[in-house]
Scaffold this motif. Structure first.
Motif, PDB file in Angstrom:
ATOM      1  N   MET A   5      -6.476  18.492  11.035  1.00  0.00           N
ATOM      2  CA  MET A   5      -7.353  20.203   9.965  1.00  0.00           C
ATOM      3  C   MET A   5      -7.667  21.069  10.452  1.00  0.00           C
ATOM      4  O   MET A   5      -7.492  22.064  10.507  1.00  0.00           O
ATOM      5  N   MET A  57     -11.332  16.787  -8.220  1.00  0.00           N
ATOM      6  CA  MET A  57     -10.869  15.210  -7.915  1.00  0.00           C
ATOM      7  C   MET A  57     -11.847  13.648  -8.482  1.00  0.00           C
ATOM      8  O   MET A  57     -10.738  12.814  -9.091  1.00  0.00           O
ATOM      9  N   ILE A 111      -9.429  12.299  10.900  1.00  0.00           N
ATOM     10  CA  ILE A 111      -8.827  13.397   9.529  1.00  0.00           C
ATOM     11  C   ILE A 111      -8.875  15.213   9.762  1.00  0.00           C
ATOM     12  O   ILE A 111      -8.445  15.986   9.377  1.00  0.00           O
ATOM     13  N   ILE A 112     -10.793  15.231  10.780  1.00  0.00           N
ATOM     14  CA  ILE A 112     -10.885  16.473  10.862  1.00  0.00           C
ATOM     15  C   ILE A 112      -9.768  16.366  12.094  1.00  0.00           C
ATOM     16  O   ILE A 112      -9.410  18.193  12.279  1.00  0.00           O
ATOM     17  N   ALA A 151      -1.805  15.412   0.111  1.00  0.00           N
ATOM     18  CA  ALA A 151      -2.770  16.156   0.845  1.00  0.00           C
ATOM     19  C   ALA A 151      -4.197  16.617  -0.659  1.00  0.00           C
ATOM     20  O   ALA A 151      -4.900  15.642  -0.061  1.00  0.00           O
ATOM     21  N   LEU A 152      -3.131  15.879  -1.858  1.00  0.00           N
ATOM     22  CA  LEU A 152      -4.272  15.409  -2.545  1.00  0.00           C
ATOM     23  C   LEU A 152      -5.235  13.832  -2.554  1.00  0.00           C
ATOM     24  O   LEU A 152      -6.281  13.842  -2.618  1.00  0.00           O
ATOM     25  N   PRO A 160       0.908  23.739  -1.690  1.00  0.00           N
ATOM     26  CA  PRO A 160       0.155  22.570  -1.333  1.00  0.00           C
ATOM     27  C   PRO A 160      -0.488  23.318  -0.604  1.00  0.00           C
ATOM     28  O   PRO A 160      -1.835  22.760   0.181  1.00  0.00           O
ATOM     29  N   VAL A 204     -11.681  12.592   1.576  1.00  0.00           N
ATOM     30  CA  VAL A 204     -12.708  13.383   2.176  1.00  0.00           C
ATOM     31  C   VAL A 204     -13.849  13.448   1.491  1.00  0.00           C
ATOM     32  O   VAL A 204     -15.323  13.348   1.663  1.00  0.00           O
ATOM     33  N   ILE A 205     -13.740  13.417   0.098  1.00  0.00           N
ATOM     34  CA  ILE A 205     -14.651  13.680  -0.878  1.00  0.00           C
ATOM     35  C   ILE A 205     -15.375  12.725  -1.295  1.00  0.00           C
ATOM     36  O   ILE A 205     -16.964  12.939  -1.093  1.00  0.00           O
ATOM     37  N   ASP A 206     -14.582  11.385  -0.989  1.00  0.00           N
ATOM     38  CA  ASP A 206     -15.577  10.332  -1.255  1.00  0.00           C
ATOM     39  C   ASP A 206     -16.547   9.850   0.009  1.00  0.00           C
ATOM     40  O   ASP A 206     -18.080   9.491   0.358  1.00  0.00           O
ATOM     41  N   MET A 215       1.417  16.382   4.378  1.00  0.00           N
ATOM     42  CA  MET A 215       1.250  16.896   3.450  1.00  0.00           C
ATOM     43  C   MET A 215       1.638  18.200   2.271  1.00  0.00           C
ATOM     44  O   MET A 215       1.592  18.089   1.222  1.00  0.00           O
ATOM     45  N   TYR A 216       2.627  19.058   3.634  1.00  0.00           N
ATOM     46  CA  TYR A 216       2.812  20.377   2.696  1.00  0.00           C
ATOM     47  C   TYR A 216       3.856  19.703   1.805  1.00  0.00           C
ATOM     48  O   TYR A 216       3.941  19.920   0.619  1.00  0.00           O
ATOM     49  N   MET A 254      -5.491  12.898   0.344  1.00  0.00           N
ATOM     50  CA  MET A 254      -6.323  12.920   1.387  1.00  0.00           C
ATOM     51  C   MET A 254      -8.032  13.631   0.968  1.00  0.00           C
ATOM     52  O   MET A 254      -9.326  13.529   1.344  1.00  0.00           O
ATOM     53  N   LEU A 255      -7.418  14.841   0.451  1.00  0.00           N
ATOM     54  CA  LEU A 255      -8.864  15.086  -0.632  1.00  0.00           C
ATOM     55  C   LEU A 255      -9.915  14.599  -1.085  1.00  0.00           C
ATOM     56  O   LEU A 255     -11.066  14.411  -1.371  1.00  0.00           O
ATOM     57  N   ASP A 256      -8.728  13.970  -1.960  1.00  0.00           N
ATOM     58  CA  ASP A 256     -10.049  11.990  -2.973  1.00  0.00           C
ATOM     59  C   ASP A 256     -10.670  11.527  -1.395  1.00  0.00           C
ATOM     60  O   ASP A 256     -11.827  11.570  -1.919  1.00  0.00           O
ATOM     61  N   PRO A 266       2.585  16.771  -2.044  1.00  0.00           N
ATOM     62  CA  PRO A 266       1.027  17.395  -2.158  1.00  0.00           C
ATOM     63  C   PRO A 266       0.008  15.549  -3.088  1.00  0.00           C
ATOM     64  O   PRO A 266      -0.548  15.933  -2.708  1.00  0.00           O
ATOM     65  N   ASP A 267       1.198  14.959  -3.367  1.00  0.00           N
ATOM     66  CA  ASP A 267       0.195  13.569  -3.136  1.00  0.00           C
ATOM     67  C   ASP A 267      -0.575  13.460  -2.265  1.00  0.00           C
ATOM     68  O   ASP A 267      -1.614  12.864  -2.477  1.00  0.00           O
ATOM     69  N   LEU A 298      -9.005  21.256   1.817  1.00  0.00           N
ATOM     70  CA  LEU A 298      -9.209  19.862   2.184  1.00  0.00           C
ATOM     71  C   LEU A 298      -9.746  20.662   3.691  1.00  0.00           C
ATOM     72  O   LEU A 298     -11.145  20.253   4.360  1.00  0.00           O
TER      73      LEU A 298
END
Lengths: 240, 240
Positions: free
Chosen positions: A87, B87, A83-84, A123-124, B120, A130-132, A116-117, A126-128, A120-121, B127
């Motif tokens: 970004m 999150m 994913i990096i 993006a969220l 977004p 990545v936080i894991d 992602m733009y 992904m965020l979730d 938003p789901d 992210l």
DNA sequence: CGCTCTATTGATAAACCTCAAATACAGTGG
DNA sequence: CCACTGTATTTGAGGTTTATCAATAGAGCG
């Protein structure tokens, strides 16, 4: 699982996603330099991609200056990586090695960003995800910092069994081809120490391991070792 | 910086953000248990928040089972933390300690999630930020795994100087109150080893340190130590 | 000026890595 | 099916790094 959840809820959205991905198959042993722009899946035009594993397993590793290999993590079906790449502009030196025949789908950087733009789901999600990931790495940082090799190897076995464990008659079989070197690299020790400990555990009946297979016979005991606060259970580890 | 970038580009959006945040001031030494739902800023109703530091410094730590404290990172002005609260439902045991009077603004879980859905850009910025964080942790995992204490302490000094360094006449002054324990906890060693090495470096003129202050006099040499591949520069570290 | 907390320093020991060598194993070609 | 070869693993001995323990010294504070 990130993508299926998403596709179940919003099948219409997935139509768009579907159109923009690329499917690829990697043979066992095949290496993909994620950090090298021109090399990511051999498609020079737009190398910045992230991908999702459909089947098989990849080993994500990084090489230290001194030539020591560190395993970042193993990924299997339904897990994403790189994913990096989506970004960040700058590349970074991570290698993925297929340890089984592995099928993936990849998205180009711009396509994925656009998705992602638009939704938003995604993006969220992904965020979730990545936080894991942060949680994982941080946890392993802790282990390395506070725990002894014995505990760390035990945790490695548990981790592997969670990710690739299959219940068999006499225990939990870890369905991945792993060398001693892999196990050592995964928890920051040496092949020698890993070998010694695994053999000892085998003698004690906790595990059953050969060159190509690893089965945990007594998971409870392995967990006990992982969570022992460093004190010796039974005899000294390095004797006998 | 995430927020300012965002506000510059889209001042209208920030109006909405502005309305939904809470400002708080923490005194030096004040602890905030980020993991405890009911305790996050003492507002039971909706404790799941993430926050942005406006001024001051926070130390994010985690306590191991054996009572060993590990410093996850220091954060200063313009840095965010506790995104995980936004999150994830489940809490996790991290403590933030103000090491200076520190002013923050916080968003409630639902408010922030809503913002991310609506704009977004915010989600993508988050992210991006979180991915940077992964890079950091992963890098420190590597260091712990491959490098010796000497190198790790050197890296810690470099890291601190990048985050809180102020150019002064005779070097780079690190503008944070740090104990030896802090430095040790930040790179996974003991107070004894940290003390020995810092004193040695002071004798050699690389740094200037007292109980409350730390100045790097010879950054190049510190970098050289950090990047030495484990071989001894000059004499043995533990002698002399 | 005692008291407490942090830092220093030396001695000791533990954990684990490194190196060297022997051994087992899997795959290959005859 | 068997010998052969290269790689993976095991095992022992020894050394190094660094933690641990104990004791002392120093700083800050009421």
């Amino acid at each position: 699982m990130f993508l299926s959840e998403f596709t179940e809820n919003q099948p219409a959205l997935f139509q768009g996603v579907e159109k923009q991905h690329h499917k690829k198959l990697f043979a066992t042993g095949q290496r993909i330099e994620l950090g090298v722009k021109e090399n990511l899946f051999q498609e020079g035009e737009c190398a910045q991609k992230c991908f999702l594993v459909l089947s098989g397993n990849l080993k994500l590793t990084k090489l230290s200056d001194q030539g020591k290999e560190i395993i970042i993590r193993y990924i299997g079906p339904s897990e994403m990586a790189a994913i990096i790449s989506v970004m960040k502009e700058k590349t970074y030196p991570v290698t993925a090695v297929a340890i089984k025949p592995t099928e993936i789908i990849a998205w180009k950087r711009d396509a994925f960003r656009h998705l992602m733009y638009q939704y938003p789901d995604i993006a969220l999600n992904m965020l979730d995800m990545v936080i894991d990931r942060i949680g994982d790495v941080q946890h392993r940082y802790f282990e390395l910092s506070c725990e002894m090799v014995e505990q760390r190897i035990a945790r490695t076995l548990i981790r592997l069994s969670q990710q690739a464990g299959k219940n068999v008659q006499d225990g939990i079989y870890i369905d991945m081809p792993l060398t001693r070197q892999d196990i050592a690299d995964f928890c920051g020790t040496t092949i020698y120490t890993a070998s010694r400990l695994l053999n000892m555990w085998q003698k004690r009946g906790l595990i059953q391991c050969s060159r190509k297979s690893l089965t945990i016979m007594d998971l409870l005991m392995v967990i006990k070792i992982a969570e022992s606060h460093g004190e010796q259970l039974e005899q000294n580890s390095y004797s006998a």
